[in-house]
Design an enzyme around this catalytic site. Sequence first.
Site, PDB file in Angstrom:
ATOM      1  N   HIS A 272      98.295   1.636 -64.184  1.00 14.93           N
ATOM      2  CA  HIS A 272      98.307   1.946 -65.763  1.00 14.93           C
ATOM      3  C   HIS A 272      98.573   3.487 -65.623  1.00 14.93           C
ATOM      4  O   HIS A 272      99.480   3.825 -66.348  1.00 14.93           O
ATOM      5  CB  HIS A 272      96.915   1.701 -66.476  1.00 14.93           C
ATOM      6  CG  HIS A 272      96.860   1.991 -67.884  1.00 14.93           C
ATOM      7  ND1 HIS A 272      97.077   1.195 -69.021  1.00 14.93           N
ATOM      8  CD2 HIS A 272      96.774   3.347 -68.372  1.00 14.93           C
ATOM      9  CE1 HIS A 272      96.999   1.814 -70.239  1.00 14.93           C
ATOM     10  NE2 HIS A 272      96.592   3.175 -69.601  1.00 14.93           N
ATOM     11  N   GLU A 273      97.807   4.508 -64.920  1.00 15.09           N
ATOM     12  CA  GLU A 273      98.232   5.802 -65.186  1.00 15.09           C
ATOM     13  C   GLU A 273      99.365   5.984 -64.643  1.00 15.09           C
ATOM     14  O   GLU A 273      99.780   7.150 -65.094  1.00 15.09           O
ATOM     15  CB  GLU A 273      96.905   6.336 -64.523  1.00 15.09           C
ATOM     16  CG  GLU A 273      95.659   6.200 -65.157  1.00 15.09           C
ATOM     17  CD  GLU A 273      95.456   6.652 -66.604  1.00 15.09           C
ATOM     18  OE1 GLU A 273      96.286   7.445 -67.085  1.00 15.09           O
ATOM     19  OE2 GLU A 273      94.742   5.987 -67.466  1.00 15.09           O
ATOM     20  N   HIS A 276     101.789   5.925 -67.114  1.00 14.28           N
ATOM     21  CA  HIS A 276     101.935   7.239 -67.997  1.00 14.28           C
ATOM     22  C   HIS A 276     102.656   8.472 -67.324  1.00 14.28           C
ATOM     23  O   HIS A 276     103.419   9.355 -68.159  1.00 14.28           O
ATOM     24  CB  HIS A 276     100.429   7.742 -68.329  1.00 14.28           C
ATOM     25  CG  HIS A 276      99.783   6.888 -69.621  1.00 14.28           C
ATOM     26  ND1 HIS A 276     100.337   6.756 -70.763  1.00 14.28           N
ATOM     27  CD2 HIS A 276      98.780   6.169 -69.414  1.00 14.28           C
ATOM     28  CE1 HIS A 276      99.411   6.105 -71.459  1.00 14.28           C
ATOM     29  NE2 HIS A 276      98.495   5.826 -70.816  1.00 14.28           N
ATOM     30  N   GLU A 302     101.678   4.418 -74.318  1.00 16.97           N
ATOM     31  CA  GLU A 302     100.896   3.201 -73.958  1.00 16.97           C
ATOM     32  C   GLU A 302     101.847   2.166 -73.347  1.00 16.97           C
ATOM     33  O   GLU A 302     101.545   1.430 -72.657  1.00 16.97           O
ATOM     34  CB  GLU A 302      99.897   2.833 -75.062  1.00 16.97           C
ATOM     35  CG  GLU A 302      98.690   3.884 -75.389  1.00 16.97           C
ATOM     36  CD  GLU A 302      97.926   3.943 -73.906  1.00 16.97           C
ATOM     37  OE1 GLU A 302      98.080   2.962 -73.089  1.00 16.97           O
ATOM     38  OE2 GLU A 302      97.643   5.107 -73.624  1.00 16.97           O
TER      39      GLU A 302
END
Length: 508
Positions: A272-273, A276, A302
């Site tokens: 997930h990170e 980003h 997101e």
Amino acid sequence: MATEAATDDAADAPEAYDALLDRVRRWNAVGSAAGVLGWDQQVMMPEGGTPARSKQLSTLSSIRHDMVTDEETGALLDELADADLTDEQAAVVREVRRDYERADAVPVELVEEISETSTEALQAWEEAKAEDDFDEFAPHLEKHVELKREYAEHIDPDRDPYEVLFEEFEPCLSMDRAEAILTELRETLVPMIDAIRESDADLAVDTFEGAFPEDDQEALARETLELVGYDFDRGRLDVSSHPFTAGNQFDCRVTTRFDESDPLGAIGSTIHEFGHAQYNLGLPREQFGTPLGESRDLSVHESQSRLWENHVGRSRAFWELFLPTFQEHFPETDDATIEDAYQAFNQVHEDNLIRVEADELTYHLHIVVRFEIERDLVRGDLAVEDVPEVWNDKYEEYLGIRPDTDAEGCLQDIHWSHGNFGYFPTYSLGSVMAAQLFAAAESEIDDLDGKIAAGEFDDLREWLGENVHRHGSRYETNELVKRATGDDFSADAFTDYVEAKYGDLYGI
């Protein structure tokens, strides 16, 4: 091509535009420095450093505010109002004007007070969570609510204060549009989750039960980042109490966290990170410090993290690639098959209390709880002292579970310690957008699943870079999505995706 266009634009730019751009780069450099101090506070700073850090960040915040709201900024914007600008220059002026008008409405003293409150509240939140003591954090939350109401009132006293705060994170989609999408998610997901609970499907949910040492998980997290293509020359991996990403196209750092009983949680957070970070690192380098070198907004941000976490990391194709790597680090799982791993990572939890560990479906009900509570706090319809009880009641109503402690309830997220009211809806909006973007990428990239299974991520990274990252804030949200996918932003692709995926998994 992007560098050439930027050079041509600079050569043809009105003098006032060049002067404005110089000012923007300077105040964004101050903001970038504050970002590094914020990262350090959550990752490296000793516990006793809060009083000094509070003053440092408050001072940088007020300096940036003064630079943005200086009379010369307003004069330059006025001069450019009727200037003959290229599309990119007009986009820069649009973004700067929005920031200027909002900042100019807020007194610098309030900006400083909000910054100091955030720094102090972060430490209070960390201690309150560790000690399971909401009362320790409550005064800081109450102060944040009061300050943010005042902040919103300065910007527009005639509008819903929560809507004004939501625009800090998503300036290009209306609150009505956001609520309509959240409503569509609820209407789709609640009956689907009920059907899953009644399903007789027997998923391999115990595939990764056991104890998985943190050191081994950290080594796996680092290898995961290398696998998907994280640039460690421009980033680093650290541990924090709440996973986050901070940085820009030259230096973008990620954090994750580890639970020895839940290795999948760390994998999901890490990927997930990465999403980003990949967005930040993919922004045009020559536009650093300008709106063309900044991410669009948090819904788009997101979308990038949720795309990599859910559409890549939770896919069968990814586990075809990744399971051997996982088993090298944890040989006790050697009997697990690709289908076992896929089912374990995609199970719908009936009793999960923690948002960042939630499955892909119930996750959005976690968001709804937070959205409704912070909206009512800001609007004055809910007292801070009542947050734990209301939180627990909503969890019982929406998720069928009730937290036993505040640490696993209303203290689990970091956002309110920063005063970030209006942030939570962007998580669900980003998930919806991720599905739409990934569907478009699948239609344009030949055999994307096969490429993921082979560890070939270049085509996907390049597609996202071309269609999302390189544009910075040039386009507003809906236009960016429409250019990338051919359609207006909607929940259609998301509902199609979850109905097909979870229909197959649970036979519903």
